[in-house]
Write a protein that holds these residues in place. Structure first.
Motif, PDB file in Angstrom:
ATOM      1  N   GLN A   1       2.406  -8.236  -3.158  1.00  0.00           N
ATOM      2  CA  GLN A   1       1.889  -8.489  -4.498  1.00  0.00           C
ATOM      3  C   GLN A   1       2.130  -7.296  -5.426  1.00  0.00           C
ATOM      4  OE1 GLN A   1       0.587 -11.532  -5.152  1.00  0.00           O
ATOM      5  NE2 GLN A   1       0.636 -10.929  -7.284  1.00  0.00           N
ATOM      6  N   ASP A   2       2.787  -7.566  -6.559  1.00  0.00           N
ATOM      7  CA  ASP A   2       3.030  -6.584  -7.628  1.00  0.00           C
ATOM      8  C   ASP A   2       3.978  -5.441  -7.277  1.00  0.00           C
ATOM      9  OD1 ASP A   2       1.569  -8.032  -9.391  1.00  0.00           O
ATOM     10  OD2 ASP A   2      -0.317  -7.019  -8.919  1.00  0.00           O
ATOM     11  N   VAL A   3       4.695  -5.544  -6.161  1.00  0.00           N
ATOM     12  CA  VAL A   3       5.747  -4.548  -5.879  1.00  0.00           C
ATOM     13  C   VAL A   3       7.049  -5.095  -6.461  1.00  0.00           C
ATOM     14  CG1 VAL A   3       7.100  -3.384  -4.078  1.00  0.00           C
ATOM     15  CG2 VAL A   3       4.654  -3.828  -3.729  1.00  0.00           C
ATOM     16  N   PRO A   4       7.625  -4.425  -7.461  1.00  0.00           N
ATOM     17  CA  PRO A   4       8.859  -4.997  -8.014  1.00  0.00           C
ATOM     18  C   PRO A   4      10.062  -4.813  -7.091  1.00  0.00           C
ATOM     19  CG  PRO A   4       8.088  -3.115  -9.330  1.00  0.00           C
ATOM     20  CD  PRO A   4       7.172  -3.229  -8.157  1.00  0.00           C
TER      21      PRO A   4
ATOM     22  N   LEU B   1      12.683 -18.112   4.467  1.00  0.00           N
ATOM     23  CA  LEU B   1      12.409 -19.115   3.439  1.00  0.00           C
ATOM     24  C   LEU B   1      11.050 -18.863   2.776  1.00  0.00           C
ATOM     25  CD1 LEU B   1      13.149 -21.799   2.051  1.00  0.00           C
ATOM     26  CD2 LEU B   1      12.042 -22.983   3.948  1.00  0.00           C
ATOM     27  N   ASP B   2      10.083 -18.428   3.569  1.00  0.00           N
ATOM     28  CA  ASP B   2       8.752 -18.141   3.006  1.00  0.00           C
ATOM     29  C   ASP B   2       8.862 -17.107   1.882  1.00  0.00           C
ATOM     30  OD1 ASP B   2       7.538 -19.839   4.747  1.00  0.00           O
ATOM     31  OD2 ASP B   2       6.849 -18.290   6.145  1.00  0.00           O
ATOM     32  N   VAL B   3       9.746 -16.143   2.060  1.00  0.00           N
ATOM     33  CA  VAL B   3       9.911 -15.115   1.025  1.00  0.00           C
ATOM     34  C   VAL B   3      10.477 -15.749  -0.248  1.00  0.00           C
ATOM     35  CG1 VAL B   3      11.119 -12.983   0.389  1.00  0.00           C
ATOM     36  CG2 VAL B   3      10.273 -13.283   2.732  1.00  0.00           C
ATOM     37  N   LEU B   4      11.538 -16.533  -0.081  1.00  0.00           N
ATOM     38  CA  LEU B   4      12.159 -17.146  -1.270  1.00  0.00           C
ATOM     39  C   LEU B   4      11.144 -18.016  -2.016  1.00  0.00           C
ATOM     40  CD1 LEU B   4      15.628 -18.123   0.251  1.00  0.00           C
ATOM     41  CD2 LEU B   4      15.181 -16.290  -1.375  1.00  0.00           C
ATOM     42  N   ARG B   5      10.318 -18.716  -1.228  1.00  0.00           N
ATOM     43  CA  ARG B   5       9.332 -19.600  -1.867  1.00  0.00           C
ATOM     44  C   ARG B   5       8.215 -18.818  -2.534  1.00  0.00           C
ATOM     45  NH1 ARG B   5       9.171 -24.445   2.450  1.00  0.00           N
ATOM     46  NH2 ARG B   5      10.974 -25.560   1.623  1.00  0.00           N
ATOM     47  N   ALA B   6       8.011 -17.565  -2.070  1.00  0.00           N
ATOM     48  CA  ALA B   6       6.919 -16.764  -2.646  1.00  0.00           C
ATOM     49  C   ALA B   6       7.382 -15.992  -3.887  1.00  0.00           C
ATOM     50  CB  ALA B   6       6.393 -15.796  -1.590  1.00  0.00           C
ATOM     51  N   ILE B   7       8.669 -16.047  -4.200  1.00  0.00           N
ATOM     52  CA  ILE B   7       9.134 -15.290  -5.372  1.00  0.00           C
ATOM     53  C   ILE B   7       8.541 -15.916  -6.642  1.00  0.00           C
ATOM     54  CG2 ILE B   7      11.173 -14.674  -6.756  1.00  0.00           C
ATOM     55  CD1 ILE B   7      12.668 -14.222  -4.117  1.00  0.00           C
ATOM     56  N   ARG B   8       7.935 -15.061  -7.431  1.00  0.00           N
ATOM     57  CA  ARG B   8       7.255 -15.538  -8.654  1.00  0.00           C
ATOM     58  C   ARG B   8       8.285 -16.138  -9.608  1.00  0.00           C
ATOM     59  NH1 ARG B   8       4.281 -10.737 -11.480  1.00  0.00           N
ATOM     60  NH2 ARG B   8       3.335 -10.668  -9.424  1.00  0.00           N
ATOM     61  N   PRO B   9       8.089 -17.373 -10.050  1.00  0.00           N
ATOM     62  CA  PRO B   9       9.084 -17.971 -10.956  1.00  0.00           C
ATOM     63  C   PRO B   9       9.198 -17.159 -12.248  1.00  0.00           C
ATOM     64  CG  PRO B   9       7.518 -19.624 -10.164  1.00  0.00           C
ATOM     65  CD  PRO B   9       6.993 -18.290  -9.729  1.00  0.00           C
ATOM     66  N   ILE B  10      10.414 -16.965 -12.712  1.00  0.00           N
ATOM     67  CA  ILE B  10      10.610 -16.234 -13.966  1.00  0.00           C
ATOM     68  C   ILE B  10      10.270 -17.194 -15.105  1.00  0.00           C
ATOM     69  CG2 ILE B  10      12.360 -15.147 -15.456  1.00  0.00           C
ATOM     70  CD1 ILE B  10      13.714 -14.128 -12.928  1.00  0.00           C
TER      71      ILE B  10
ATOM     72  N   ARG C   1       0.836  -1.209   0.000  1.00  0.00           N
ATOM     73  CA  ARG C   1       0.000   0.000   0.000  1.00  0.00           C
ATOM     74  C   ARG C   1       0.867   1.254   0.000  1.00  0.00           C
ATOM     75  NH1 ARG C   1      -3.222  -0.747   5.212  1.00  0.00           N
ATOM     76  NH2 ARG C   1      -1.191  -1.586   5.732  1.00  0.00           N
ATOM     77  N   TYR C   2       2.044   1.190   0.616  1.00  0.00           N
ATOM     78  CA  TYR C   2       2.889   2.388   0.747  1.00  0.00           C
ATOM     79  C   TYR C   2       4.202   2.302  -0.015  1.00  0.00           C
ATOM     80  CZ  TYR C   2      -0.499   3.611   4.228  1.00  0.00           C
ATOM     81  OH  TYR C   2      -1.674   3.919   4.843  1.00  0.00           O
ATOM     82  N   ILE C   3       4.665   1.084  -0.242  1.00  0.00           N
ATOM     83  CA  ILE C   3       5.965   0.951  -0.922  1.00  0.00           C
ATOM     84  C   ILE C   3       5.721   0.709  -2.408  1.00  0.00           C
ATOM     85  CG2 ILE C   3       8.048  -0.466  -1.117  1.00  0.00           C
ATOM     86  CD1 ILE C   3       7.959  -0.761   1.942  1.00  0.00           C
ATOM     87  N   GLU C   4       6.392   1.539  -3.216  1.00  0.00           N
ATOM     88  CA  GLU C   4       6.150   1.500  -4.650  1.00  0.00           C
ATOM     89  C   GLU C   4       7.073   0.478  -5.324  1.00  0.00           C
ATOM     90  OE1 GLU C   4       6.188   2.822  -8.763  1.00  0.00           O
ATOM     91  OE2 GLU C   4       7.891   3.126  -7.446  1.00  0.00           O
ATOM     92  N   HIS C   5       8.342   0.508  -4.934  1.00  0.00           N
ATOM     93  CA  HIS C   5       9.261  -0.525  -5.394  1.00  0.00           C
ATOM     94  C   HIS C   5      10.505  -0.532  -4.505  1.00  0.00           C
ATOM     95  CE1 HIS C   5      11.475   2.714  -7.530  1.00  0.00           C
ATOM     96  NE2 HIS C   5      12.480   1.863  -7.562  1.00  0.00           N
ATOM     97  N   VAL C   6      11.310  -1.588  -4.653  1.00  0.00           N
ATOM     98  CA  VAL C   6      12.524  -1.731  -3.838  1.00  0.00           C
ATOM     99  C   VAL C   6      13.704  -1.994  -4.774  1.00  0.00           C
ATOM    100  CG1 VAL C   6      13.636  -3.131  -2.035  1.00  0.00           C
ATOM    101  CG2 VAL C   6      11.167  -2.733  -1.933  1.00  0.00           C
TER     102      VAL C   6
END
Ligand code: BG6
Length: 516
Positions: A338-341, A274-283, A213-218
């Protein structure tokens, strides 16, 4: 050694005792831990390597390593003589199981002298191809059998791809239990990387805005000015994606994106990462070029000095297609992100040595100031500076003093150097101490290492099969290839220039660990 801590007696057994890592990082770290009175009273170092070398010559070599590489500068005579008495060197062939008898004898000698049983830390400072035989021999010789006392430390690279990392895990797990294995990612030992957790979870005010909601990208940048140096032979089989993104940058991303931990337990923190790594959208295999770019440096100028092209570096093929620069765009598919690059980039021979995380916030929902006041308006930005000039900087808008309304960008800075008045300990000091204490929080678990490989596998496979058409494609001393700018420009963004003031390491006092 220094009789200063309650930690149990320990013996640090380094395989690869004559190698670069031992003299450049491990022994300087032991030296500084000793000076800071952080090692157990009973602490010895046994190093093992094939080279035949006498104790005096070996100790001179180690001392030179401290003189050149310790954050405290040259070793103090008295301190070094105390430490060197506790160092033994065994010349032995790691691949021969009979060598391990000699080692077992030396370990028993220390324990007899102390009249205590010690913890045994087997530190594998060796190339990956030797790991299997050393681990096998530790198993066969019985040195690994006491689960509560034996620990093994494995350096990176941890495998070459997902499959080899999986095999390496199986090899280790045949002899050791997961709780005995410490896989090193030295970025996790850096104070500023550890501080990401403190910053996020010891303060209530950032967490409510830490999401889509507040972070546009990292953006995560790890830029180096050095080239491949003397490591051409290794680097020719690695490249920037394997060497830096698979480990250091993905670990930083995990810390920035993870959910709050319930406790400061090693497995709790590692599971959240680990949850973060597993949530990374596969390229997607057929869209790698939209998500990842690679580069290789050619000749250029770095601070007035001529820098040679990667293909002319020692031990590098003149036709090499190995990347010295890599950038990737990733998404973390969960409720928070979701959808934050997340844009990650790393490279050698870039214009500044800087590692930082830049969090860009969304613009205000409604701009109520007159357009003339907001000509210099910029979104809020939070920068976590990992190195150099370690600190955290918050960039926001303020009214410029004067009769006309003008908004101007200002910075609030927390500088480690100014606040704590001493240089942070080296990553290896923290990591060695954690192994001695049996704290695995800052080490990679088997599933984390494999999950990180899974993230980059589509890119690796594509790059391994489709050779680059434009290498070399960036000049030494530039910020990488044009394709890197294009990767982020396609999304209407650009790479944020690091906000370093001097571009040099902050000049901090190097002694003392107390706050100023
Ligand atoms: C290592 C890489 O892991 O990290 C090197 O193999 C790289 O290629 C180094 O130079 C960077 O570490 P640091 O601590 O100097 O940023």
């Amino acid at each position: 050694m220094g009789n200063h801590t309650q930690a149990a007696p320990s013996i640090l057994i380094i395989f690869g005792g004559a190698g670069d890592l031992t003299s450049r990082k491990l022994i300087p770290a032991v030296y500084n831990l000793y000076v800071d009175k952080l090692l157990p009273a009973d602490f010895d170092v046994i190093t093992v390597d094939k080279r035949k070398i006498g104790k005096d010559e070996y100790c001179r070599h180690l001392r030179e390593g401290i003189d050149k590489n310790s954050r405290r500068g040259k070793a103090d005579d008295k301190t070094w003589s105390e430490i060197s008495e506790r160092v033994s060197y065994i010349s032995a062939d790691f691949e021969n199981v009979s060598s391990y008898k000699k080692l077992a004898g030396k370990i028993s000698e220390c324990e007899r002298h102390w009249k205590k049983q010690a913890g045994h830390i087997f530190y594998l400072a060796v190339p990956p191809f030797l790991v299997e035989s050393i681990v096998g021999n530790l198993g066969k010789s019985g040195l690994a059998k006491e689960r509560s006392r034996a620990r093994v430390v494995v350096e990176k690279p941890f495998g070459h791809d997902l499959e080899s990392a999986h095999d390496l895990n199986s090899t280790l797990l045949k002899v050791f239990q997961e709780s005995q294995i410490y896989r090193i990612d030295h970025y996790l030992g850096k104070e500023t990387v550890q501080n990401i957790l403190a910053f996020r979870f010891a303060n209530a005010m950032f967490e409510p805005i830490w999401d889509r909601r507040y972070i546009e990208h990292v953006q995560i940048t790890v830029a180096e000015t050095v080239g491949v140096e003397h490591r051409g032979a290794y680097y020719e089989h690695a490249g920037a994606l394997r060497d830096m993104i698979q480990n250091h940058l993905l670990q930083i991303l995990s810390l920035v994106a993870m959910e709050p931990m319930v406790s400061f337990d090693a497995d709790e923190i590692r599971s959240k990462k680990l949850d973060v790594l597993r949530a990374i959208r596969p390229i997607p295999e057929d869209q790698v070029q939209a998500f990842a770019v690679r580069g290789q440096y050619t000749d250029g100028w770095m601070e007035g000095q001529r820098a040679v092209a990667y293909r002319k570096e020692p031990d590098v093929s003149p036709q090499s297609n190995i990347e010295t620069f890599a950038a990737v765009k990733l998404f973390v598919d969960n409720w928070r992100w979701q959808d934050v690059p997340f844009y990650l980039r790393t490279g050698k021979r870039l214009p500044q040595r800087v590692s930082e995380v830049s969090i860009q916030f969304r613009p205000v929902p409604h701009q109520s100031f007159p357009p003339s006041a907001t000509l210099a308006w910029q979104p809020n930005r939070l920068i976590i500076r990992i190195q150099p000039e370690e600190g955290i900087l918050l960039r926001f808008q303020a009214k410029q003093p004067g009769p006309t309304l003008h908004l101007s960008t200002v910075d609030m800075l927390f500088s480690y150097c100014e606040r704590f008045r001493s240089a942070p300990p080296e990553a290896y000091e923290t990591l060695i101490l954690d192994v001695v204490r049996g704290d695995a929080t800052l080490f990679m678990r088997a599933d984390q290492a494999e999950a990180a490989w899974s993230v980059i596998m589509p890119v690796l496979e594509f790059w391994d099969t489709v050779p680059p058409v434009d290498f070399p494609n960036y000049q030494a001393g530039s910020w990488g290839p044009e394709s890197s700018e294009a990767l982020i420009a396609r999304d209407g963004r650009s790479w944020l220039a690091p906000l370093l003031e001097t571009g040099e390491d902050a000049k901090c006092e190097t002694t003392g660990t107390e706050e100023g």
